[in-house]
Design an enzyme around this catalytic site. Structure first.
Site, PDB file in Angstrom:
ATOM      1  N   ARG A   1     -17.447 -22.586  22.392  1.00 29.43           N
ATOM      2  CA  ARG A   1     -18.315 -22.945  21.253  1.00 29.43           C
ATOM      3  C   ARG A   1     -19.306 -21.809  20.991  1.00 29.43           C
ATOM      4  O   ARG A   1     -20.129 -21.496  21.865  1.00 29.43           O
ATOM      5  CB  ARG A   1     -19.061 -24.238  21.532  1.00 29.43           C
TER       6      ARG A   1
ATOM      7  N   ARG B   1       2.480 -20.278  20.609  1.00 31.31           N
ATOM      8  CA  ARG B   1       2.217 -21.667  20.998  1.00 31.31           C
ATOM      9  C   ARG B   1       1.718 -22.456  19.805  1.00 31.31           C
ATOM     10  O   ARG B   1       1.238 -21.895  18.831  1.00 31.31           O
ATOM     11  CB  ARG B   1       1.170 -21.704  22.110  1.00 31.31           C
TER      12      ARG B   1
ATOM     13  N   LYS C   1      -8.110 -11.595  22.405  1.00 32.28           N
ATOM     14  CA  LYS C   1      -6.816 -11.916  23.026  1.00 32.28           C
ATOM     15  C   LYS C   1      -5.949 -10.663  23.150  1.00 32.28           C
ATOM     16  O   LYS C   1      -5.748  -9.929  22.184  1.00 32.28           O
ATOM     17  CB  LYS C   1      -6.107 -12.984  22.190  1.00 32.28           C
TER      18      LYS C   1
HETATM   19  C1  BTN Z   1       0.950 -17.578  22.385  1.00 30.94           C
HETATM   20  O1  BTN Z   1       0.954 -18.195  21.321  1.00 30.94           O
HETATM   21  O2  BTN Z   1      -0.100 -17.189  22.891  1.00 30.94           O
HETATM   22  C2  BTN Z   1       2.255 -17.301  23.093  1.00 30.94           C
HETATM   23  C3  BTN Z   1       2.942 -16.120  22.494  1.00 30.94           C
HETATM   24  C4  BTN Z   1       4.261 -15.772  23.140  1.00 30.94           C
HETATM   25  C5  BTN Z   1       4.968 -14.676  22.376  1.00 30.94           C
HETATM   26  C6  BTN Z   1       6.185 -14.177  23.101  1.00 30.94           C
HETATM   27  S1  BTN Z   1       6.777 -12.647  22.458  1.00 30.94           S
HETATM   28  C7  BTN Z   1       8.207 -12.770  23.425  1.00 30.94           C
HETATM   29  C8  BTN Z   1       8.627 -14.223  23.400  1.00 30.94           C
HETATM   30  N1  BTN Z   1       9.462 -14.498  22.255  1.00 30.94           N
HETATM   31  C9  BTN Z   1       8.882 -15.312  21.383  1.00 30.94           C
HETATM   32  O3  BTN Z   1       9.381 -15.678  20.308  1.00 30.94           O
HETATM   33  N2  BTN Z   1       7.674 -15.674  21.833  1.00 30.94           N
HETATM   34  C10 BTN Z   1       7.389 -15.086  23.124  1.00 30.94           C
END
Ligand code: BTN
Length: 330
Positions: free
Chosen positions: A324, A123, A188
């Site tokens: 925070r 993201r 995470k």
């Molecule tokens: C995030 O940033 O938290 C979301 C990550 C999502 C990663 C997954 S892996 C499978 C799918 N293919 C990608 O290129 N991205 C998502």
């Protein structure tokens, strides 16, 4: 035929295989085997031992993804609905691939997995680190008769599905962080990336991307490039996780949730709220053009985050939220 993929399938057991035996098996010279071994190291970032008189072996055995094994472990209903299923050894991004398929008219229930992504999309323009053979990189195409306006909570529902799969695998205290992360003890564990196409009023096609750390090699280049605290499933459970089985848990849970939208929407929202790690925490929310700080009050019916800031309740439909540090310890 000799390829990095076919050779890796043999080496995945983590045992020694002599260059001569491998050469005979593939009908090629030992030098050709040596070259392919080099390719495996280069392309997949895997470490191999080469010992004179013994042969080659992977530093660590790998459980490669296997469509047959996954299908066997799926619930019957899921298996029937799983329209198309592809597993890549190596791909830039499963989401990018499935987005293209979606534009070409692929049907709902198209699933793609990969052992490695060379340009995994995260993201907010981040890259999703995707080392070979260790985690879950999954994309699923789902078509809805309605549009984005009614799908505001979809990422929350997908998060619930992932937590259910984690619970089935034995994880007790996974939490959700708005809008679409899965956390375990402030680290995470998984992220969700939804990419939607279609009219606001529908129909729409959504590529649901999930990245979940199963056994992230801690010393890998990828792991060192992750810019936030992270954890993997194996560390949480303290034991080896069967990737194929766990992948089946996730697929089952996803189909279950997707089949029950919109009927179970309220129930799913309640489940999400019980696992909300931001609730009552002091947070920073970064938007494209500004940042606010305040107390997270939970989500509303549309799945938006409510933050009490400057005497007002601010409804956040997007944004990057962080707790925070120091302000929440009492
Ligand atoms: C995030 O940033 O938290 C979301 C990550 C999502 C990663 C997954 S892996 C499978 C799918 N293919 C990608 O290129 N991205 C998502």
């Amino acid at each position: 035929m000799l390829s990095a993929q076919s050779l890796l399938q043999i080496l995945a057991d983590g045992k020694y295989h002599s260059g001569t035996d491998l050469g005979v098996r593939f009908g090629v010279s030992r030098a050709a085997i040596g070259k392919t071994i080099h390719k495996i190291e280069q392309n997949y970032g895997l470490s191999l031992f080469a010992v004179r008189g013994k042969g080659y072996r992977l530093q660590q055995a790998l459980e490669l993804l296997d469509e047959n094994v996954i299908r066997q472990k799926l619930m019957e209903q899921t298996s029937e609905q799983l329209n198309q299923f592809e597993i890549f050894f190596d791909i830039d991004s499963t989401n990018r691939y499935l987005n293209n398929k979606s534009i070409e008219g692929a049907s709902s229930g198209y699933l793609v997995l990969a052992e490695q992504q060379t340009k995994g999309i995260g993201r907010r323009g981040r890259e999703w680190m995707s080392p070979f053979g260790s985690n879950l990189y999954l994309s699923l195409l789902w078509r809805f008769p309605y549009g984005a306006a009614q799908l505001g909570c979809l990422s929350l529902f997908i998060a619930v599905a992932i937590v259910r799969a984690l619970q089935k695998a034995g994880v007790k205290d996974a939490g959700v962080k708005w809008p679409n992360d899965i956390y375990w003890k402030n680290k995470k564990l998984a992220g969700i990336l939804l990419e939607m196409r279609g009219e606001l009023s529908g129909p729409s096609a959504v590529v649901i991307g999930i990245g979940l750390n199963i056994n992230m090699p801690a010393s890998s280049i990828e792991a060192n490039n992750i810019d936030q605290p992270w954890i993997d499933l194996q560390t949480i459970l303290g034991q080896k996780v069967e990737r194929n089985e766990f992948t089946a848990f996730v697929i089952d849970a996803l189909f279950d949730v997707l089949n029950n939208i919109p009927d179970e929407q309220n129930k799913l929202l309640k489940v999400w709220q019980q696992m909300d790690i931001l609730k009552e925490q002091n947070v920073d929310v970064i938007f494209a053009d500004k940042k606010i700080s305040g107390k997270a009050l939970g989500i509303n019916r549309d799945g938006a985050l409510i933050v009490h800031h400057d005497g007002k309740d601010i409804v956040c439909h997007s944004g990057d939220v962080s707790i925070r540090p120091g302000l929440n310890d009492d």
